[in-house]
Scaffold this motif. Structure first.
Motif, PDB file in Angstrom:
ATOM      1  N   PHE A 183       0.974  -1.250   0.036  1.00  0.00           N
ATOM      2  CA  PHE A 183       0.016  -0.089  -0.221  1.00  0.00           C
ATOM      3  C   PHE A 183       0.915   1.384  -0.061  1.00  0.00           C
ATOM      4  CE2 PHE A 183      -3.615  -2.544   2.346  1.00  0.00           C
ATOM      5  CZ  PHE A 183      -4.070  -2.977   1.152  1.00  0.00           C
ATOM      6  N   VAL A 184       2.169   1.246   0.504  1.00  0.00           N
ATOM      7  CA  VAL A 184       2.885   2.460   0.607  1.00  0.00           C
ATOM      8  C   VAL A 184       3.773   2.614  -0.780  1.00  0.00           C
ATOM      9  CG1 VAL A 184       4.878   3.243   1.903  1.00  0.00           C
ATOM     10  CG2 VAL A 184       3.204   2.403   2.900  1.00  0.00           C
ATOM     11  N   ALA A 185       3.833   1.517  -1.644  1.00  0.00           N
ATOM     12  CA  ALA A 185       4.543   1.544  -2.676  1.00  0.00           C
ATOM     13  C   ALA A 185       4.493   2.538  -3.600  1.00  0.00           C
ATOM     14  CB  ALA A 185       4.581   0.133  -3.504  1.00  0.00           C
ATOM     15  N   PRO A 186       3.399   3.090  -3.789  1.00  0.00           N
ATOM     16  CA  PRO A 186       3.329   3.992  -4.630  1.00  0.00           C
ATOM     17  C   PRO A 186       4.042   5.437  -4.431  1.00  0.00           C
ATOM     18  CG  PRO A 186       1.061   3.272  -4.677  1.00  0.00           C
ATOM     19  CD  PRO A 186       1.959   2.530  -3.492  1.00  0.00           C
ATOM     20  N   PHE A 187       4.098   5.483  -3.110  1.00  0.00           N
ATOM     21  CA  PHE A 187       5.021   6.782  -2.523  1.00  0.00           C
ATOM     22  C   PHE A 187       6.382   6.710  -2.691  1.00  0.00           C
ATOM     23  CE2 PHE A 187       1.039   7.069  -0.594  1.00  0.00           C
ATOM     24  CZ  PHE A 187       0.829   8.626  -0.417  1.00  0.00           C
ATOM     25  N   ALA A 188       6.866   5.304  -3.334  1.00  0.00           N
ATOM     26  CA  ALA A 188       8.299   5.235  -3.249  1.00  0.00           C
ATOM     27  C   ALA A 188       8.738   5.541  -4.956  1.00  0.00           C
ATOM     28  CB  ALA A 188       8.733   3.793  -2.817  1.00  0.00           C
ATOM     29  N   ARG A 189       7.727   5.538  -5.568  1.00  0.00           N
ATOM     30  CA  ARG A 189       8.098   5.934  -7.220  1.00  0.00           C
ATOM     31  C   ARG A 189       8.748   7.116  -7.394  1.00  0.00           C
ATOM     32  NH1 ARG A 189       5.128   4.236 -11.729  1.00  0.00           N
ATOM     33  NH2 ARG A 189       5.278   2.129 -10.504  1.00  0.00           N
ATOM     34  N   GLY A 190       9.807   6.856  -8.107  1.00  0.00           N
ATOM     35  CA  GLY A 190      10.855   8.009  -8.454  1.00  0.00           C
ATOM     36  C   GLY A 190      11.899   8.184  -7.371  1.00  0.00           C
ATOM     37  N   ARG A 191      11.830   7.247  -6.176  1.00  0.00           N
ATOM     38  CA  ARG A 191      12.739   7.480  -5.284  1.00  0.00           C
ATOM     39  C   ARG A 191      13.904   6.684  -5.470  1.00  0.00           C
ATOM     40  NH1 ARG A 191      11.799  10.308  -0.495  1.00  0.00           N
ATOM     41  NH2 ARG A 191       9.748  11.721  -0.724  1.00  0.00           N
ATOM     42  N   THR A 192      15.335   7.293  -4.962  1.00  0.00           N
ATOM     43  CA  THR A 192      16.310   6.198  -5.023  1.00  0.00           C
ATOM     44  C   THR A 192      16.102   5.135  -3.912  1.00  0.00           C
ATOM     45  OG1 THR A 192      17.828   7.448  -3.513  1.00  0.00           O
ATOM     46  CG2 THR A 192      17.868   8.105  -5.917  1.00  0.00           C
ATOM     47  N   TYR A 193      16.851   4.046  -3.855  1.00  0.00           N
ATOM     48  CA  TYR A 193      16.873   2.930  -2.908  1.00  0.00           C
ATOM     49  C   TYR A 193      17.347   3.719  -1.729  1.00  0.00           C
ATOM     50  CZ  TYR A 193      17.374  -0.973  -0.010  1.00  0.00           C
ATOM     51  OH  TYR A 193      17.501  -1.835   0.923  1.00  0.00           O
ATOM     52  N   ASP A 194      18.291   4.464  -1.649  1.00  0.00           N
ATOM     53  CA  ASP A 194      18.947   5.044  -0.418  1.00  0.00           C
ATOM     54  C   ASP A 194      17.861   6.128   0.370  1.00  0.00           C
ATOM     55  OD1 ASP A 194      21.362   3.796  -0.494  1.00  0.00           O
ATOM     56  OD2 ASP A 194      22.149   5.707  -1.531  1.00  0.00           O
ATOM     57  N   GLU A 195      16.899   6.620  -0.409  1.00  0.00           N
ATOM     58  CA  GLU A 195      15.814   7.551  -0.085  1.00  0.00           C
ATOM     59  C   GLU A 195      14.938   6.704   0.502  1.00  0.00           C
ATOM     60  OE1 GLU A 195      16.152  11.549  -3.083  1.00  0.00           O
ATOM     61  OE2 GLU A 195      15.034   9.696  -3.365  1.00  0.00           O
ATOM     62  N   ILE A 196      14.582   5.617  -0.041  1.00  0.00           N
ATOM     63  CA  ILE A 196      13.447   4.817   0.549  1.00  0.00           C
ATOM     64  C   ILE A 196      13.994   4.135   1.936  1.00  0.00           C
ATOM     65  CG2 ILE A 196      12.181   2.444  -0.021  1.00  0.00           C
ATOM     66  CD1 ILE A 196      12.245   3.179  -2.926  1.00  0.00           C
ATOM     67  N   LYS A 197      15.220   3.635   1.895  1.00  0.00           N
ATOM     68  CA  LYS A 197      15.502   3.290   3.188  1.00  0.00           C
ATOM     69  C   LYS A 197      15.747   4.310   4.282  1.00  0.00           C
ATOM     70  CE  LYS A 197      19.379   0.178   5.023  1.00  0.00           C
ATOM     71  NZ  LYS A 197      20.641  -0.558   4.630  1.00  0.00           N
ATOM     72  N   GLN A 198      16.203   5.269   3.909  1.00  0.00           N
ATOM     73  CA  GLN A 198      16.137   6.373   4.907  1.00  0.00           C
ATOM     74  C   GLN A 198      14.673   6.652   5.309  1.00  0.00           C
ATOM     75  OE1 GLN A 198      18.867   7.867   6.386  1.00  0.00           O
ATOM     76  NE2 GLN A 198      17.467   8.911   7.821  1.00  0.00           N
ATOM     77  N   SER A 199      13.613   6.539   4.845  1.00  0.00           N
ATOM     78  CA  SER A 199      12.292   6.908   5.179  1.00  0.00           C
ATOM     79  C   SER A 199      11.883   5.571   6.164  1.00  0.00           C
ATOM     80  CB  SER A 199      11.468   6.852   4.060  1.00  0.00           C
ATOM     81  OG  SER A 199      11.599   8.171   3.247  1.00  0.00           O
ATOM     82  N   VAL A 200      12.363   4.363   5.647  1.00  0.00           N
ATOM     83  CA  VAL A 200      12.148   3.257   6.341  1.00  0.00           C
ATOM     84  C   VAL A 200      12.761   3.240   7.780  1.00  0.00           C
ATOM     85  CG1 VAL A 200      12.072   0.672   6.645  1.00  0.00           C
ATOM     86  CG2 VAL A 200      11.282   1.690   4.402  1.00  0.00           C
ATOM     87  N   GLN A 201      13.875   3.621   7.858  1.00  0.00           N
ATOM     88  CA  GLN A 201      14.547   3.762   9.145  1.00  0.00           C
ATOM     89  C   GLN A 201      14.019   4.940   9.824  1.00  0.00           C
ATOM     90  OE1 GLN A 201      18.862   5.031   7.490  1.00  0.00           O
ATOM     91  NE2 GLN A 201      19.406   2.683   7.832  1.00  0.00           N
ATOM     92  N   MET A 202      13.538   5.749   9.458  1.00  0.00           N
ATOM     93  CA  MET A 202      12.588   6.926  10.122  1.00  0.00           C
ATOM     94  C   MET A 202      11.580   6.047  10.941  1.00  0.00           C
ATOM     95  SD  MET A 202      11.362  10.616   9.024  1.00  0.00           S
ATOM     96  CE  MET A 202       9.948   9.921   8.006  1.00  0.00           C
ATOM     97  N   LEU A 203      10.987   5.318  10.268  1.00  0.00           N
ATOM     98  CA  LEU A 203       9.702   4.593  10.782  1.00  0.00           C
ATOM     99  C   LEU A 203      10.199   3.812  11.848  1.00  0.00           C
ATOM    100  CD1 LEU A 203       6.754   3.867  10.976  1.00  0.00           C
ATOM    101  CD2 LEU A 203       7.275   2.022   9.052  1.00  0.00           C
ATOM    102  N   VAL A 204      11.251   2.954  11.681  1.00  0.00           N
ATOM    103  CA  VAL A 204      11.344   1.866  12.584  1.00  0.00           C
ATOM    104  C   VAL A 204      11.938   2.499  13.891  1.00  0.00           C
ATOM    105  CG1 VAL A 204      13.117  -0.086  13.145  1.00  0.00           C
ATOM    106  CG2 VAL A 204      11.811   0.168  10.789  1.00  0.00           C
TER     107      VAL A 204
END
Length: 455
Positions: A141-162
């Motif tokens: 469900f979150v995947a559409p928000f990752a469109r156009g993001r680099t993997y590093d940016e995606i991982k940084q966002s996930v780290q923030m959540l965890v």
């Protein structure tokens, strides 16, 4: 007459301040946990004295059954919940349920905002409920928000959540919220044609269009857990549950699956849902309290598995049945007696839950309107028989536990008997009854202590 003075003896408070309380391993010894324990004691006594008939209160105090979360029976009677992040992607977030006392966020526009919302949703809902909070199909469900993001940016966002989930030190009695997160290795077949919602709640195609982003978010989540915190300790939350499906247990996903096994080997923290058996249908989800929801209730995976959860459970003292019973017939007589007590208790708790939602208006996050419905679907929540000590019951009856074939066969017969009662109750009441093995560290100890005195 029953004793009616509610509270906790002064000398107990002194001991509590000086020495703390060990009932909950998630709570530190500090002013908040002291305050919570004192309040809990008063509310437990209120439930036993004022809300429960004498025979139910006596059954709990004697240890025939255990009524969980007595401190929440009056004002917070609903247990745990599986959330649907799509609701907040489409409609924004009011963490108090109304917006009267907090700021209101619109539909999120960025992945970072959605990460923050994810944590706030589970923290806010735990203010209204007694148990844990979960999310399923989350990375899809979150995947559409990752469109156009680099993997590093995606991982940084996930780290923030965890880190947010493990540092939101604001749940009851100075705890972080008890959370569960179910992740998919790829987009499940049954979701591929479902409408996908992206930034600002706009429709952005179907979830089949976001397979790559779904996989990257899962990998980022797993790598974040694998790294641990700054000192190498494991992140305790969320309970991370990986879904094993025929469509994603293929060589294409081998690297992702191997990484999760590496996480399991390092910390032992991974949970798995096996969706291969036919009885699983399309959707099943779990929580830390061992509640399982499947799309076998109404047949609609959304209605059956999201925005609902376990309403409450009552645990049966299986070892005591073994100590009391002289033969097989007596075992089932005691099972009937204990289940009758549990049913009466759970129906009272459901009635109180409805009052808290609809009459007292004290559960605004759950009651908030979503389109034409309330967010929380109480009509699909489960009422559950819990049990502990099956092996000890068999030891008492057979002299050996579940390793003995005859004892094992009888143990299965007992569980089937309880499960049959749950099925009959579904037909009689139209409500969703189930059976679960209780997570019962303190309940099992309490039962054993009472049984040792009596037997």
């Amino acid at each position: 007459s029953r004793y009616t003075r509610l509270g906790i003896p002064v000398y107990n408070i002194t001991s509590l301040i000086e020495n703390g309380n060990r009932d909950n391993a998630n709570m530190i010894h500090n002013p908040e946990s002291i305050h919570k324990h004192v309040a809990d004691e008063a509310l437990k006594q209120y439930a036993l004295l004022k809300m429960l008939p004498a025979h139910l209160a006596d059954a709990h105090m004697a240890g025939d059954i255990h009524i969980h979360d007595l401190e929440f029976f009056a004002g917070r009677p609903l247990n745990c919940m599986q959330h649907d992040i799509r609701t907040f992607i489409k409609y924004g977030l009011k963490v108090d349920g109304t917006g009267d006392h907090t700021s209101i966020a619109g539909a999120p526009n960025h992945m970072e905002t959605l990460m923050n919302h994810t944590g706030e949703i589970m923290l806010a809902a735990q203010q209204n409920m007694s148990g844990g909070q979960g999310m399923s199909l989350w990375n899809v469900f979150v995947a559409p928000f990752a469109r156009g993001r680099t993997y590093d940016e995606i991982k940084q966002s996930v780290q923030m959540l965890v880190y947010n989930l493990n540092m939101a030190y604001a749940a009851r009695g100075s705890q972080v919220p008890f959370t569960s997160m179910a992740l998919e290795f790829g987009v499940p077949d049954f979701l591929k044609d479902e409408t996908a919602y992206g930034p600002k709640g706009v429709e952005v195609g179907t979830y089949a269009d976001f397979e790559e982003e779904t996989r990257l978010i899962q990998r980022a989540f797993t790598e974040t857990l694998l790294a641990g915190d700054n000192e190498g300790k494991p992140h305790l939350f969320p309970n991370t549950i990986y879904t094993l499906r025929p469509e994603t247990m293929t060589s294409e996903y081998e690297d992702d699956i191997r990484l999760v096994h590496e996480l399991s080997a390092k910390y032992g923290s991974s949970y798995f849902v096996n969706m291969f058996p036919k009885y699983r249908n399309k959707m099943a989800n779990y929580m830390g309290c061992r509640t399982c929801l499947q799309d076998t209730w109404t047949g609609d995976w959304d209605q059956d598995c999201l925005r609902t959860g376990n309403l409450a459970y009552v645990t049966l003292n299986f070892p005591r049945i073994g100590y009391q019973s002289k033969d097989e017939t007596q075992v089932f007589e005691y099972l009937d007696e204990y289940m009758d007590l549990a049913v009466e208790t759970l129906m009272l708790r459901r009635e109180q839950g409805l009052k808290c939602l609809n009459d007292f208006h004290i559960l605004p996050f759950l009651k908030q309107q979503v389109a034409e419905d309330s967010y929380y679907r109480i009509q699909n929540s489960t009422l559950s028989f819990g049990f502990v000590g099956l092996n000890e019951m068999l030891l008492s009856l057979f002299g050996e536990g579940i390793e003995n074939p005859d004892a094992n066969k009888f143990g299965v017969k007992c569980l089937e008997y309880v499960n049959d009662r749950a099925k009959k109750l579904q037909e009689e009441t139209g409500l969703r009854w189930s059976v679960l093995q209780t997570p019962a560290e303190s309940t099992a100890y309490r039962f054993a202590t009472l049984d040792k005195k009596q037997f």
